[in-house]
Design an enzyme around this catalytic site. Structure first.
Site, short mmCIF file in Angstrom:
data_model
loop_
_atom_site.label_atom_id
_atom_site.label_comp_id
_atom_site.label_asym_id
_atom_site.label_seq_id
_atom_site.Cartn_x
_atom_site.Cartn_y
_atom_site.Cartn_z
CE LYS A 271 -3.22 2.45 3.15
NZ LYS A 271 -4.07 2.37 4.36
CG ASP A 276 -5.67 7.56 4.99
OD1 ASP A 276 -6.61 8.18 4.45
OD2 ASP A 276 -5.81 6.50 5.64
CE LYS A 283 -6.66 8.20 8.44
NZ LYS A 283 -7.20 7.08 9.21
CG ASP A 294 -1.97 4.99 5.16
OD1 ASP A 294 -1.76 3.91 5.76
OD2 ASP A 294 -3.08 5.32 4.69
CG ASP A 353 -9.95 6.87 7.14
OD1 ASP A 353 -8.91 6.88 6.47
OD2 ASP A 353 -9.99 7.02 8.37
CD GLU A 355 -6.77 4.86 2.76
OE1 GLU A 355 -7.75 4.89 3.51
OE2 GLU A 355 -5.61 4.66 3.16
NE ARG A 357 -10.62 -1.71 4.09
CZ ARG A 357 -11.17 -1.91 5.30
NH1 ARG A 357 -12.31 -2.59 5.44
NH2 ARG A 357 -10.59 -1.42 6.37
N1 BES Z 1 -4.29 4.19 7.14
C1 BES Z 1 -5.38 3.83 7.94
C2 BES Z 1 -5.04 2.82 9.03
C3 BES Z 1 -4.05 3.27 10.07
C4 BES Z 1 -4.50 3.80 11.26
C5 BES Z 1 -2.71 3.12 9.88
C6 BES Z 1 -3.61 4.18 12.23
C7 BES Z 1 -1.82 3.49 10.84
C8 BES Z 1 -2.26 4.02 12.02
C9 BES Z 1 -6.50 3.23 7.10
O1 BES Z 1 -6.59 3.71 5.81
C10 BES Z 1 -7.78 3.55 7.80
O2 BES Z 1 -8.07 4.71 7.93
N2 BES Z 1 -8.49 2.53 8.25
C11 BES Z 1 -9.70 2.72 8.96
C12 BES Z 1 -10.70 1.69 8.46
C13 BES Z 1 -12.09 1.94 8.92
C14 BES Z 1 -12.65 3.18 8.25
C15 BES Z 1 -12.92 0.75 8.59
C16 BES Z 1 -9.43 2.52 10.44
O3 BES Z 1 -8.61 1.68 10.78
O4 BES Z 1 -9.99 3.25 11.24
ZN ZN Z 2 -4.80 4.41 4.98
ZN ZN Z 3 -7.74 5.49 5.65
#
Ligand code: BES
Ligand code: ZN
Ligand code: ZN
Length: 516
Positions: A271, A276, A283, A294, A353, A355, A357
């Site tokens: 990725k 992000d 966020k 990210d 968010d 994204e 996947r």
């Molecule tokens: N990049 C984030 C995940 C992340 C969070 C990485 C904290 C490193 C530290 C990812 O894209 C994300 O935002 N995931 C969400 C998914 C949710 C919306 C289902 C998450 O983990 O909150």
């Molecule tokens: Zn992300």
């Molecule tokens: Zn995200």
């Protein structure tokens, strides 16, 4: 840093300081420590008898040898606890190397002799681990500081293993340098602010390593992504002013032209979200600055490919890095929008968010199109993985238990921990959509698993494992052997994995030759 090896004794070594591993409860009345004690005029015995150092992992004592006294050329000595002798492995040697150079650099030492004392181990492997640990230990994330920057450097490192095979030591040290520098390459990319690490810049860095080390590279731009029908990746890029890129790097062993149909072909997919924000599902501001990392999954793939190109294993490896920003704008994808992935599968985007996947879906599909039969993807995919496993274990999931076990074992050998989470088909129910084939989030429960279940939808017909490095790719605190910030996790594991696979493939070929 100049890196050398020595199969001779420590006494004549022309360095300012010696760093010596000391085992738990070890005494100075026999073997190597006795020799060192005599050379130090009884200082080593005195330290051990006073129990100032018990040899526990991470402990250390720093000494100056008295001026004028006989003894080693090096006048400073760092004794480093490395734990039980029976448990001493290459991964400990690496931490020993990192701790030693960090402590000695802080004392302005410019030349270091490392004595890892991995006597029972394979000399090349120990030298590799010691050098790799030292190179990793010297990395600092303070690139943009103009004051209080770490300016001191260790200029020369000598790995000492008395009686070892010179050539094996030299080979090992060279491997350690390549591995350490590649881990630091990944860390450097992960550490860059979003403004300095856009998809275009990331693709330039990929191009540079391809040119320098001789990898094939293809960088897909937006027009090519459109031709390929990569609607999932493009839906994430839509909100950004920065054009998306997909880097495709290929390593072919010498003499091999292409991968034939039916042949095993390993792909690493990472990725590469260079920042992000969450997109329209934006966020919270707190800690958002960390979302510069990210793209660490992508940087991990580039780091591994950089090392693979130099270590030249006899199996081909493909690296695929989809890269874009995730931004809100008037053009951005909205929650509720439906997008079509490269495979034709339709996806309801519930949360912009989630994204990672989406971009991995098209990247895994593209790796398959290029002939990959085994895919390991890696991503800072979910916050949920930190809740489950903290910063200790990387989450691993997948469809091929043998592949998962191999990655876990490869990690164990280099001191990186992985913990498998289940991926039963029941979890896939959580990502069923009312309006499209699937949706990109599966609710509050089992967030790391439903994210993996989403990628699994695009990994049919191949052997696949997924690493969620969101909890392990960034260290909030420094360790004795490593600075805080980007950790470079999984680079060493995957390199070890590739080398183990290469050895296995070599073994299989040999067996085939014998039966013919
Ligand atoms: N990049 C984030 C995940 C992340 C969070 C990485 C904290 C490193 C530290 C990812 O894209 C994300 O935002 N995931 C969400 C998914 C949710 C919306 C289902 C998450 O983990 O909150
Ligand atoms: Zn992300
Ligand atoms: Zn995200």
């Amino acid at each position: 840093m100049e890196i050398q090896t020595s199969a001779g004794g420590f006494a004549g070594l022309d360095v300012q300081a010696l760093a010596v591993a000391v085992f738990k409860d070890e005494r100075a009345d026999e073997g190597f420590l006795k020799e060192l004690d005599e050379a130090s005029g009884g200082l080593v015995r005195s330290v051990l008898e006073s129990e100032e150092l018990k040899g526990k992992e991470g402990e250390s004592v720093y000494l100056h040898l008295p001026a004028g006294a006989a003894g080693p050329k090096a006048r400073r000595l760092l004794l480093v606890g490395v734990g039980e002798r029976a448990d001493y492995r290459a991964s400990h040697v690496s931490q020993f190397g990192g701790l030693a150079v960090r402590q000695l650099r802080a004392r302005n030492v410019k030349s270091v002799g490392l004595v890892p004392r991995h006597e029972g181990g394979d000399a090349a492997r120990s030298a590799s681990a010691a050098v790799e640990g030292a190179v990793i230990g010297l990395f600092e994330p303070d690139k943009y500081r103009t004051v209080d920057k770490e300016e001191r450097t260790v200029e020369r490192l000598v790995v000492v293993a008395a009686g070892a095979d010179e050539e094996a030591l030299r080979r090992g040290a060279e491997r350690g340098r390549v591995v350490g520098e590649s881990v630091n390459f990944t860390r450097d990319l992960a550490n860059e602010p979003g403004a300095y690490m856009t998809p275009t810049i990331m693709a330039e860095r990929a191009q540079e390593i391809a040119n320098e080390f001789g990898l094939d590279i293809d960088v897909l731009d937006q027009a090519r992504m459109e031709q390929e029908g990569m609607g999932a990746l493009l839906s994430v890029a839509r909100g950004s002013d920065q054009p998306p890129k997909m880097m495709v790097l290929t390593y072919m062993p010498e003499g091999k032209e292409r991968v034939e149909d039916g042949e095993d072909f390993l792909a690493l997919v990472g990725k590469g979200i260079t920042f992000d924000t969450g997109g329209i599902s934006i966020k919270p501001a707190e800690n958002m600055e960390l979302m510069k990392y990210d793209m660490t999954g992508g940087a991990t793939v580039l780091g591994v490919m950089r090392a693979v190109a130099q270590l030249k294993p006899p199996i081909p490896v493909l690296g695929v890095v989809p890269s874009t920003e995730n931004m809100p704008s008037g053009k951005a994808t909205k929650p509720g929008d439906v997008v079509r992935a490269m495979t034709g599968k339709t996806i309801e985007v519930i949360n912009t968010d989630a994204e990672g996947r989406l971009i991995l879906a098209d990247a895994v599909s593209y790796a398959k199109k290029l002939g990959a039969t085994r895919v390991v993807d890696m991503a800072t995919l979910t916050g949920a993985v930190s809740i489950a496993l903290g910063d200790v274990n990387t989450g691993i999931l997948g469809t091929d238990q043998e592949l998962i076990d191999e990655v876990i074992e490869s990690g164990r050998e280099v001191g990186e921990k992985f913990w498998q989470l289940p991926l039963d088909k029941e979890y896939s129910k959580q990502i069923k959509s009312d309006i499209a084939d699937i949706k990109n989030v599966g609710g509050r429960k089992a967030g790391t698993i439903t994210a993996a279940a989403f990628i699994k939808e695009f990994a049919d017909g191949i052997s696949w494992a997924h690493l969620d490095i969101a909890g392990t790719a960034w260290g909030d605190e420094a360790k004795p052997f490593r600075a805080k910030g980007p950790t470079g996790v999984a680079v060493r594991t995957l390199l070890n994995f590739v080398e183990r696979e290469a050895a296995r493939a070599g073994g299989a070929k040999e067996a085939e030759g014998k039966t013919k």
